[in-house]
Scaffold this active site. Structure first.
Site, PDB file in Angstrom:
ATOM      1  N   CYS A 157       0.833  -1.204   0.000  1.00  0.00           N
ATOM      2  CA  CYS A 157       0.000   0.000   0.000  1.00  0.00           C
ATOM      3  C   CYS A 157       0.873   1.261   0.000  1.00  0.00           C
ATOM      4  O   CYS A 157       1.510   1.561  -0.986  1.00  0.00           O
ATOM      5  CB  CYS A 157      -0.968  -0.044   1.186  1.00  0.00           C
ATOM      6  SG  CYS A 157      -2.279   1.167   1.051  1.00  0.00           S
ATOM      7  N   HIS A 205      -3.681  -5.402   0.997  1.00  0.00           N
ATOM      8  CA  HIS A 205      -2.949  -5.686   2.235  1.00  0.00           C
ATOM      9  C   HIS A 205      -2.945  -7.177   2.591  1.00  0.00           C
ATOM     10  O   HIS A 205      -3.889  -7.657   3.211  1.00  0.00           O
ATOM     11  CB  HIS A 205      -3.636  -4.958   3.399  1.00  0.00           C
ATOM     12  CG  HIS A 205      -3.373  -3.493   3.458  1.00  0.00           C
ATOM     13  ND1 HIS A 205      -2.307  -2.954   4.132  1.00  0.00           N
ATOM     14  CD2 HIS A 205      -4.045  -2.443   2.923  1.00  0.00           C
ATOM     15  CE1 HIS A 205      -2.336  -1.633   4.020  1.00  0.00           C
ATOM     16  NE2 HIS A 205      -3.379  -1.290   3.288  1.00  0.00           N
ATOM     17  N   GLU A 221      -1.227  -8.594   4.937  1.00  0.00           N
ATOM     18  CA  GLU A 221      -1.151  -8.756   6.401  1.00  0.00           C
ATOM     19  C   GLU A 221      -2.502  -8.527   7.072  1.00  0.00           C
ATOM     20  O   GLU A 221      -2.701  -8.920   8.215  1.00  0.00           O
ATOM     21  CB  GLU A 221      -0.069  -7.827   6.987  1.00  0.00           C
ATOM     22  CG  GLU A 221      -0.455  -6.373   7.160  1.00  0.00           C
ATOM     23  CD  GLU A 221      -0.533  -5.577   5.868  1.00  0.00           C
ATOM     24  OE1 GLU A 221      -0.275  -6.144   4.784  1.00  0.00           O
ATOM     25  OE2 GLU A 221      -0.866  -4.389   5.932  1.00  0.00           O
TER      26      GLU A 221
END
Lengths: 255, 81
Positions: free
Chosen positions: A91, A216, A218
């Site tokens: 990002c 994302h 994660e």
């Protein structure tokens, strides 16, 4: 494998990233840009630049982070990349890698940016789960299934580059993930959330060791991070497989 | 003292979603003849340095931070104040 998770004012998701690296058996450490000293980078095996709104996204998203990192450690960072150690930006981290000229890196490292992540076509912050199609294997995607779902959250994610750079990237197969519609067809808005050329969501440089991704991983590492976690039984979020791909390198290093 | 006025705008051909949104809003407010809006960023940078040195600095600022050459063009005006 020692992983530096680079922080500065306004980064986020570093805790999720830290936990993800821990889970796969790496040794993550937070490293604040203000504490970065000459010679420190070479102690690490991997560099991770998290998402967020570094320096309030002033000037352009990622621009201030990139300029400060460049002023502090450009030569070391170049060496890091040339040594083919993995560098990953998610990002805002992807925006930083683009501004640094490390991505798309059609010919290694560029002194000026070769691309931009411009304001979304919708002129809005886009925050939702998107469908992605894997285009190639890399150290960051080898274990990832062909189709995955990850969340995006950004206002500046529209990948733009000159036709020459796009052509070169495609010829070298540098696109790792593309946005795709849920039925597998070419995505219109909102499935391409930002209007990226060729539906580009993630790219790797020509060496194959610098990776930038707008969604994302994660934030979709554990299955309970997915909104359907109570309805559909599964063991892992799709982001897990990005980190699992990296585990192969770790195991090779430990051997 | 130098005052540098820098305008950073999108290159011709680069889509400007912010400009489009503002254009649309102006049309909705009754300004129907508005056909296009371009959004640019305007910086005023005050520098305590001789002119030649200041101008060199501005070039560097543009390159290091203020523009991304893939999408931006710029205008600079430097005056002594």
């Amino acid at each position: 494998m020692k992983v530096a998770i680079l922080q500065m004012e306004g980064t986020n998701c570093e805790e999720e990233s830290y936990m993800a690296f821990k889970e796969i058996g790496a040794e993550p450490e937070y490293l604040h840009l203000n504490l970065l000293r000459p010679g420190m980078l070479e102690d690490y095996d991997m560099l991770f630049i998290p998402g967020g709104f570094s320096s309030g996204d002033y000037v352009r998203a990622g621009a201030i982070f990139a300029a400060r990192l460049k002023a502090k450690a450009w030569n070391e960072l170049r060496k890091f990349v040339e040594a083919e150690k993995p560098v990953m930006g998610v990002c805002n981290g992807f925006q930083v890698l683009i501004e640094l000229g490390l991505l798309p890196g059609t010919d290694g490292i560029s002194d000026v940016p070769e691309a931009a992540l411009a304001t979304n076509e919708s002129n809005r912050f886009e925050c939702r789960w998107v469908h992605l199609k894997k285009e190639r294997d890399s150290i960051f995607s080898a274990n990832v299934p062909d189709r995955i779902v990850l969340p995006v959250a950004h206002a500046e994610g529209r990948f733009i580059a000159s036709p020459r750079v796009i052509e070169e990237m495609e010829a070298q197969r540098q696109v790792v993930f593309r946005y795709i519609a849920p039925d597998g067809s070419k995505p219109d808005y909102p499935w391409n959330p930002n209007g990226s050329i060729n539906d580009i969501a993630a790219v790797v440089n020509s060496y194959g060791n610098v990776f930038g991704i707008m969604p994302h991983p994660e934030r979709a590492f554990f299955w309970y991070q997915h909104p359907d976690w109570t309805r559909i039984p599964r063991n892992r979020g799709d982001g897990y497989y990005v980190f699992e791909s990296l585990m192969r390198i770790i195991e090779a290093k430990n051997r | 003292m130098l005052k540098a006025t820098i305008v950073v705008k999108l290159k011709e051909g680069v889509d400007d979603p912010e400009g489009k949104t503002i254009k649309h809003s102006l049309n909705l407010l009754g300004f129907e003849p508005v056909v296009r809006v371009n959004v640019a960023r305007h910086y005023e940078i005050f520098i305590d340095a001789p002119r030649e040195e200041g101008e060199k600095m501005i070039e560097e600022m543009l390159r290091k931070l203020l523009i991304n050459p893939v999408i931006h063009e710029y205008e600079v005006r430097v005056e002594e104040i």
